[in-house]
Design an enzyme around this catalytic site. Structure first.
Site, PDB file in Angstrom:
ATOM      1  N   THR A   1       0.880  -1.066  -0.016  1.00  0.00           N
ATOM      2  CA  THR A   1      -0.010  -0.023  -0.037  1.00  0.00           C
ATOM      3  C   THR A   1       0.927   1.339  -0.073  1.00  0.00           C
ATOM      4  O   THR A   1       0.528   2.321  -0.431  1.00  0.00           O
ATOM      5  CB  THR A   1      -0.937  -0.047   1.179  1.00  0.00           C
ATOM      6  OG1 THR A   1      -1.429  -1.270   1.322  1.00  0.00           O
ATOM      7  CG2 THR A   1      -2.074   1.247   1.094  1.00  0.00           C
TER       8      THR A   1
ATOM      9  N   LYS B   1       3.465 -12.983   7.438  1.00  0.00           N
ATOM     10  CA  LYS B   1       2.318 -12.417   6.930  1.00  0.00           C
ATOM     11  C   LYS B   1       1.823 -13.332   5.773  1.00  0.00           C
ATOM     12  O   LYS B   1       2.272 -13.335   4.747  1.00  0.00           O
ATOM     13  CB  LYS B   1       2.609 -10.978   6.457  1.00  0.00           C
ATOM     14  CG  LYS B   1       1.496 -10.165   5.720  1.00  0.00           C
ATOM     15  CD  LYS B   1       2.195  -8.873   5.605  1.00  0.00           C
ATOM     16  CE  LYS B   1       0.962  -7.946   4.884  1.00  0.00           C
ATOM     17  NZ  LYS B   1       0.437  -8.238   3.563  1.00  0.00           N
TER      18      LYS B   1
ATOM     19  N   TYR C   1       7.125 -11.569   4.448  1.00  0.00           N
ATOM     20  CA  TYR C   1       5.908 -10.941   3.690  1.00  0.00           C
ATOM     21  C   TYR C   1       5.679 -11.907   2.528  1.00  0.00           C
ATOM     22  O   TYR C   1       6.041 -12.068   1.410  1.00  0.00           O
ATOM     23  CB  TYR C   1       6.335  -9.484   3.083  1.00  0.00           C
ATOM     24  CG  TYR C   1       5.139  -8.782   2.445  1.00  0.00           C
ATOM     25  CD1 TYR C   1       3.776  -9.026   2.505  1.00  0.00           C
ATOM     26  CD2 TYR C   1       5.383  -7.450   2.038  1.00  0.00           C
ATOM     27  CE1 TYR C   1       2.823  -8.421   1.932  1.00  0.00           C
ATOM     28  CE2 TYR C   1       4.425  -6.854   1.350  1.00  0.00           C
ATOM     29  CZ  TYR C   1       3.005  -7.260   1.354  1.00  0.00           C
ATOM     30  OH  TYR C   1       2.231  -6.400   0.748  1.00  0.00           O
TER      31      TYR C   1
END
Length: 297
Positions: A44, A159, A131
């Site tokens: 993001t 994650k 990630y």
């Protein structure tokens, strides 16, 4: 730190540079709301579109404006030496942790990905979150690879990209991964539509896009799940289903969240690096009405 709500804000920018004032305001907004951590320079935050110098500046601004709220900084890049340099910059800026996705142009093998994490963690002094984001990296972790990486020093969280929609299947998925990783490594869910299900299924963290813009809504879901109130967490997420549907319709959350930030006056228009564009036309009008209906502010 790598539990609860980790809120991932935009990095507002245009072709003239970073909007540092808007970014600082977004960070302070998250601090005021009481998020558990802030994830700067995640997907993001458009880390892949920024130079090393710009990323270092954003890391510094995030830490400077976060007060006592822990800051996790994304360090993904194409080459291992670049990742190591970004890790050094994040630590110098005062980051409390780093977030690493296996970014690639050539498709990576499992051994290459393990080698990346092994090299980066060798000299790391802060916790690292793995990630796992196949939608952008086009690399799919196996649970076995997660298990290998989780044994490396400083790896403290994973994650994952989401969980099955059915609660029992979601719990089984989390338990399979949990059986292969050390107990000190947390499992965090991403994919906002699946967050309540993931938290209810045993994920300790939510790495959240919507939390970076509307933290109160994300915190309500997180706190309900942490309190064991499965029904309330599910109901609060279901209320936001029209927003989750819009994410799907638009091929992801970024353009939607960018448009929402513009519509709410939190950032200038445009706020994304070209060629990316926030929602326009009918989709933007639909989002504006939806934000009013859901009372997101």
């Amino acid at each position: 730190m790598l539990s609860g709500l980790s809120a991932f804000p935009l990095t507002p920018m245009n072709e003239n540079g970073l909007d540092e004032a808007a970014f600082a305001r977004l960070i302070k907004r998250l601090v005021t709301a009481g998020v558990d951590s802030i994830g700067a320079l995640g997907s993001t935050g458009n880390y892949a579109y920024l130079s090393r110098e710009e990323r270092g500046r954003i890391a510094g601004l995030a830490v400077e404006n976060a007060g006592d709220t822990p800051v996790i900084v994304g360090i993904g890049a194409l080459r291992t030496r670049e990742v190591q340099g970004l890790a050094e910059d994040a630590q110098k800026a005062g980051a409390n942790g780093v977030l690493l996705a296996p970014v690639s142009y050539q498709r990576l093998s499992a051994d290459e990905v393990f080698g990346l994490y092994e090299a980066v963690t060798r000299d790391l002094s802060v916790p690292l979150c793995v990630y796992d984001n196949p939608g952008t990296t086009h690399f799919e972790f196996t649970d076995e690879l997660h298990g290998r990486i989780a044994e490396l020093p400083k790896v403290k969280s994973i994650k994952i990209p989401g969980v099955p929609a059915e609660p029992e299947a979601a719990r089984a998925r989390v338990e399979r991964l949990r059986a292969l990783i050390p107990s000190h490594v947390s499992i965090g869910v991403s994919g906002d539509a699946m967050a309540a299900t993931g938290l209810n299924a045993g994920c300790e963290a939510w790495y959240s896009v919507i939390g970076g813009l509307f933290p109160e809504a994300a915190l309500a879901i997180t706190r309900a799940a942490q309190a064991g109130d499965v029904g309330q967490a599910t109901r609060l997420s279901a209320r936001l289903q029209p927003l989750w549907d819009l994410f799907t319709q638009q091929g992801g959350s970024l353009r939607v969240v960018a448009a929402a930030a513009e519509l709410k006056g939190l950032v200038e228009t445009p706020c994304l690096p070209l060629p990316l564009k926030a929602l326009e036309g009918d989709a933007r009008q639909q989002l504006s009405a939806l934000l009013d209906e859901l009372e997101l502010a």
